[in-house]
Design an enzyme around this catalytic site. Structure first.
Site, short mmCIF file in Angstrom:
data_model
loop_
_atom_site.label_atom_id
_atom_site.label_comp_id
_atom_site.label_asym_id
_atom_site.label_seq_id
_atom_site.Cartn_x
_atom_site.Cartn_y
_atom_site.Cartn_z
N CYS A 112 0.82 -1.21 0.00
CA CYS A 112 0.00 0.00 0.00
C CYS A 112 0.86 1.27 0.00
CB CYS A 112 -0.98 -0.03 1.16
SG CYS A 112 -2.38 1.09 0.95
N HIS A 211 -3.93 -5.02 0.77
CA HIS A 211 -3.38 -5.44 2.06
C HIS A 211 -3.47 -6.97 2.20
CE1 HIS A 211 -2.51 -1.68 4.26
NE2 HIS A 211 -3.37 -1.17 3.40
N GLU A 213 -1.85 -8.94 4.04
CA GLU A 213 -1.65 -9.45 5.40
C GLU A 213 -2.98 -9.79 6.08
OE1 GLU A 213 -2.03 -4.96 5.90
OE2 GLU A 213 -1.17 -6.36 4.43
#
Length: 241
Positions: A112, A211, A213
């Site tokens: 990001c 994102h 994660e």
């Protein structure tokens, strides 16, 4: 075999504490959880005003994380009114991290804001406020997808995703995007006219706008991004051993 050490950049943010509002180190544990689950040992790198030259001495890979906007002065533009969360101390710290990682030829995973930083430091610039038919700031839970990206066949990203299909679901939490590409970068994923991933032709850099994660515990393709990154860091250890 020991786990490769992955440096993870953290945000600096003023937060309420028992001592009143204080600058604090802030990092979502989704980043460190994903690195650890992929076989790496995360090492949190807090913002310091004067990063030491040996900061990355024992680090095998660098992850640049998300957060507030970059200071548009970094790419020579005045700020749009929508720009938020600018921390010049974090900008300066992560500039130093990136430059040192390049000098040491470390593998880099940029997420990001991290992708935007890589682009800017290579001479590119940003769209300060996206205008697109797709909503790039989702309201559904972060482990769910918001839209789909189209990956570039033959790219590292497409290889990591390991699917015969060139379309993949991703989440989305950004109001800015890449405009002009920095030197040595190639686009490896798009959503409409928004750049969603880039890779470097002259360094070990993979950068994504979403994102992963948050999706990694639920989506094997997103987890594979971290597994591949940690594996590249481990390969570097064996190469220099």
């Amino acid at each position: 075999m020991s786990r490769p050490l992955i440096g993870v950049s953290a945000a600096a943010e003023e937060l309420p504490t028992a001592f009143g509002p204080k600058d604090c180190t802030k990092l979502n544990t989704a980043y460190t959880n994903a690195i650890y689950a992929a076989g790496g040992q995360p090492v949190i790198l807090p913002v310091t005003l004067d990063p030491p030259a040996d900061l990355l001495d024992r680090i095998d890979g660098l992850m640049l994380t998300g957060g507030g906007d970059l200071d548009p002065e970094l790419y020579g533009e005045p700020p749009d009114p929508t720009v938020y969360g600018v921390r010049r101390d974090r900008d300066a710290f992560e500039v130093a991290l990136y430059q040192e990682a390049m000098r040491r030829e470390l593998p880099v995973l940029a997420i990001c804001r991290g992708m935007q930083l890589v682009n800017v430091l290579r001479g590119g610039n940003l769209i300060q406020e996206l205008e697109t038919e797709h909503d790039h700031w989702q309201t559904n839970p972060s482990h769910e997808h918001s839209h789909h990206i189209t990956t570039t066949p033959g790219s590292r990203l497409a290889e990591i995703f390991g699917s015969d299909l060139d379309v993949a679901p991703v989440n989305s939490y950004h109001h800015q995007g890449l405009r002009n590409l920095g030197s040595g970068l190639v686009v490896t994923a798009m959503c409409g006219d928004v750049i969603e991933a880039v890779e470097a032709t002259d360094a070990d850099i993979l950068a994504v706008q979403w994102h992963p994660e948050h999706m990694a515990p639920h989506d094997h393709r997103q987890f594979a991004l971290f597994s591949a990154f940690v594996a590249r860091a481990a390969d570097r250890i064996s190469t220099i051993a």
